[in-house]
Design a protein around this motif. Sequence first.
Motif: not given
Length: 141
Positions: A56-65, A72-78, A80-91
């Motif tokens: 809707g009208p609410v926007k969030f800027e998210i930075t991924n590192e 061919g084996r692994l990708l891990r991304v952290k 970084h975001a301001a609340p209410p979006v939580e920081e997380m690590i995706t592997t």
Amino acid sequence: MTMYESSLNFNKPSAEVFAYLINFENQKKLNQYIVSMEVPKHIEVGSKYKMVTANGPVKFEITNEVTDLQPGRLLRVKTHAAPPVEEMITTQILEAVGSGTKVTMQLEMPPSAHGKEDSMKQQMLDLINDSLTMYKNDMGA
């Protein structure tokens, strides 16, 4: 950290699956909430890419590192975001299975301050399974 994990087999070799996953622009076509992305041309450990999501009208800027990258084996991304979006690590872990690839996706999140890990478990597993299925379908794998 609380970890959620699920896997899915793809009928494509790991190099092809990895090439798809490392092309972060693919996320935009699979996520209706992403309204813009800034992705560097060359991806390596330490690379950051930004996305803006909107509900809707609410926007969030998210930075991924990118914090780990093994072609061919692994990708891990952290994320970084301001609340209410939580920081997380995706592997995303890729393993050869015959002529295909088993992709395991893990989401690591800080423990909830509200103690809602149990109620979130199925929601997070559904998110992982939906993501893997969308990737597989988009790749035709």
